[in-house]
Scaffold this motif. Sequence first.
Motif, PDB file in Angstrom:
ATOM      1  N   ARG A  19       0.829  -1.207   0.000  1.00 58.34           N
ATOM      2  CA  ARG A  19       0.000   0.000   0.000  1.00 58.34           C
ATOM      3  C   ARG A  19       0.864   1.259   0.000  1.00 58.34           C
ATOM      4  N   PHE A  20       1.959   1.241   0.752  1.00 60.43           N
ATOM      5  CA  PHE A  20       2.830   2.415   0.818  1.00 60.43           C
ATOM      6  C   PHE A  20       3.581   2.637  -0.495  1.00 60.43           C
ATOM      7  N   ILE A  21       3.919   1.568  -1.206  1.00 60.81           N
ATOM      8  CA  ILE A  21       4.513   1.742  -2.540  1.00 60.81           C
ATOM      9  C   ILE A  21       3.512   2.455  -3.440  1.00 60.81           C
ATOM     10  N   LYS A  22       2.265   2.030  -3.415  1.00 60.93           N
ATOM     11  CA  LYS A  22       1.228   2.687  -4.228  1.00 60.93           C
ATOM     12  C   LYS A  22       1.059   4.148  -3.843  1.00 60.93           C
ATOM     13  N   GLN A  23       1.071   4.429  -2.548  1.00 62.98           N
ATOM     14  CA  GLN A  23       0.958   5.813  -2.095  1.00 62.98           C
ATOM     15  C   GLN A  23       2.164   6.640  -2.557  1.00 62.98           C
ATOM     16  N   ALA A  24       3.336   6.049  -2.500  1.00 64.84           N
ATOM     17  CA  ALA A  24       4.543   6.745  -2.960  1.00 64.84           C
ATOM     18  C   ALA A  24       4.425   7.092  -4.441  1.00 64.84           C
ATOM     19  N   GLU A  25       3.930   6.149  -5.213  1.00 66.33           N
ATOM     20  CA  GLU A  25       3.758   6.395  -6.651  1.00 66.33           C
ATOM     21  C   GLU A  25       2.768   7.536  -6.890  1.00 66.33           C
ATOM     22  N   GLU A  26       1.701   7.576  -6.105  1.00 72.74           N
ATOM     23  CA  GLU A  26       0.728   8.666  -6.231  1.00 72.74           C
ATOM     24  C   GLU A  26       1.366  10.006  -5.877  1.00 72.74           C
ATOM     25  N   MET A  27       2.132  10.038  -4.802  1.00 71.04           N
ATOM     26  CA  MET A  27       2.803  11.282  -4.390  1.00 71.04           C
ATOM     27  C   MET A  27       3.827  11.715  -5.435  1.00 71.04           C
ATOM     28  N   LEU A  28       4.511  10.744  -6.016  1.00 77.17           N
ATOM     29  CA  LEU A  28       5.480  11.046  -7.064  1.00 77.17           C
ATOM     30  C   LEU A  28       4.785  11.657  -8.279  1.00 77.17           C
ATOM     31  N   SER A  29       3.645  11.118  -8.653  1.00 74.75           N
ATOM     32  CA  SER A  29       2.917  11.659  -9.809  1.00 74.75           C
ATOM     33  C   SER A  29       2.444  13.087  -9.550  1.00 74.75           C
ATOM     34  N   LEU A  30       2.242  13.427  -8.290  1.00 76.20           N
ATOM     35  CA  LEU A  30       1.849  14.793  -7.924  1.00 76.20           C
ATOM     36  C   LEU A  30       3.062  15.700  -7.667  1.00 76.20           C
ATOM     37  N   ARG A  31       4.256  15.104  -7.786  1.00 76.18           N
ATOM     38  CA  ARG A  31       5.529  15.802  -7.581  1.00 76.18           C
ATOM     39  C   ARG A  31       5.739  16.216  -6.119  1.00 76.18           C
ATOM     40  N   TYR A  32       5.138  15.468  -5.203  1.00 74.44           N
ATOM     41  CA  TYR A  32       5.364  15.650  -3.774  1.00 74.44           C
ATOM     42  C   TYR A  32       6.501  14.718  -3.365  1.00 74.44           C
ATOM     43  N   ALA A  37       9.224  10.063  -0.788  1.00 72.48           N
ATOM     44  CA  ALA A  37      10.383   9.474  -0.104  1.00 72.48           C
ATOM     45  C   ALA A  37       9.962   8.838   1.220  1.00 72.48           C
ATOM     46  N   ASN A  38       9.099   9.509   1.942  1.00 71.94           N
ATOM     47  CA  ASN A  38       8.590   8.971   3.200  1.00 71.94           C
ATOM     48  C   ASN A  38       7.888   7.638   2.974  1.00 71.94           C
ATOM     49  N   ARG A  39       7.010   7.585   1.984  1.00 73.05           N
ATOM     50  CA  ARG A  39       6.258   6.362   1.722  1.00 73.05           C
ATOM     51  C   ARG A  39       7.163   5.249   1.205  1.00 73.05           C
ATOM     52  N   TYR A  40       8.162   5.563   0.345  1.00 72.68           N
ATOM     53  CA  TYR A  40       9.096   4.532  -0.123  1.00 72.68           C
ATOM     54  C   TYR A  40       9.878   3.957   1.056  1.00 72.68           C
ATOM     55  N   TYR A  41      10.325   4.835   1.942  1.00 71.19           N
ATOM     56  CA  TYR A  41      11.070   4.362   3.110  1.00 71.19           C
ATOM     57  C   TYR A  41      10.193   3.430   3.951  1.00 71.19           C
ATOM     58  N   TYR A  42       8.974   3.884   4.256  1.00 70.06           N
ATOM     59  CA  TYR A  42       8.123   3.071   5.110  1.00 70.06           C
ATOM     60  C   TYR A  42       7.648   1.796   4.419  1.00 70.06           C
ATOM     61  N   ALA A  43       7.567   1.788   3.119  1.00 70.31           N
ATOM     62  CA  ALA A  43       7.267   0.541   2.408  1.00 70.31           C
ATOM     63  C   ALA A  43       8.379  -0.476   2.680  1.00 70.31           C
ATOM     64  N   MET A  90      18.286   5.942   2.881  1.00 68.09           N
ATOM     65  CA  MET A  90      16.855   6.259   2.897  1.00 68.09           C
ATOM     66  C   MET A  90      16.413   6.792   4.257  1.00 68.09           C
ATOM     67  N   LEU A  91      16.912   6.197   5.324  1.00 72.06           N
ATOM     68  CA  LEU A  91      16.556   6.675   6.656  1.00 72.06           C
ATOM     69  C   LEU A  91      17.007   8.120   6.825  1.00 72.06           C
ATOM     70  N   GLN A  92      18.221   8.436   6.405  1.00 70.71           N
ATOM     71  CA  GLN A  92      18.726   9.811   6.509  1.00 70.71           C
ATOM     72  C   GLN A  92      17.896  10.774   5.668  1.00 70.71           C
ATOM     73  N   ILE A  93      17.613  10.379   4.445  1.00 62.96           N
ATOM     74  CA  ILE A  93      16.827  11.239   3.552  1.00 62.96           C
ATOM     75  C   ILE A  93      15.426  11.447   4.115  1.00 62.96           C
ATOM     76  N   ARG A  94      14.806  10.374   4.569  1.00 64.32           N
ATOM     77  CA  ARG A  94      13.455  10.475   5.117  1.00 64.32           C
ATOM     78  C   ARG A  94      13.428  11.389   6.339  1.00 64.32           C
TER      79      ARG A  94
END
Length: 130
Positions: A19-32, A37-43, A90-94
């Motif tokens: 689910r978090f990968i899907k959310q990350a993809e949605e945020m990426l498409s919105l350029r957020y 990055a937060n959602r990719y990390y938590y995925a 990823m942890l540092q970036i997040r």
Amino acid sequence: MDENNRKILVEQQKAKATRFIKQAEEMLSLRYFDLAANRYYYACFHAIQALFIKDGISAHTHSGVLTQFSLNYVKTGIVDIRYGSFLARMLQIRQKADYNCSYDITEAEISEIRPLAIELVNIISHLISS
């Protein structure tokens, strides 16, 4: 914890990772990019938690998750070393994206993060299934 409960928790963690990968993809498409990055990390984090539950490994902090993942999967050769360093980065970036008001994830950074996060979640899913 009995085997049935363990399997349920593993599946719940895997579902959250997906689910978090899907959310990350949605945020990426919105350029957020920060949110992506937060959602990719938590995925990745939840996929790793699923693997830990399956294998009876415990970690109580984010750094503990990275340490246990490195000790049990990277250093043993089960998972390629690049994923250990990727998780640390990823942890540092997040953390910077979430807590540092003067830092914004760039499109270039998210372009590097995305494929490795997706790969790692897929690798972990395969490890859980095998």
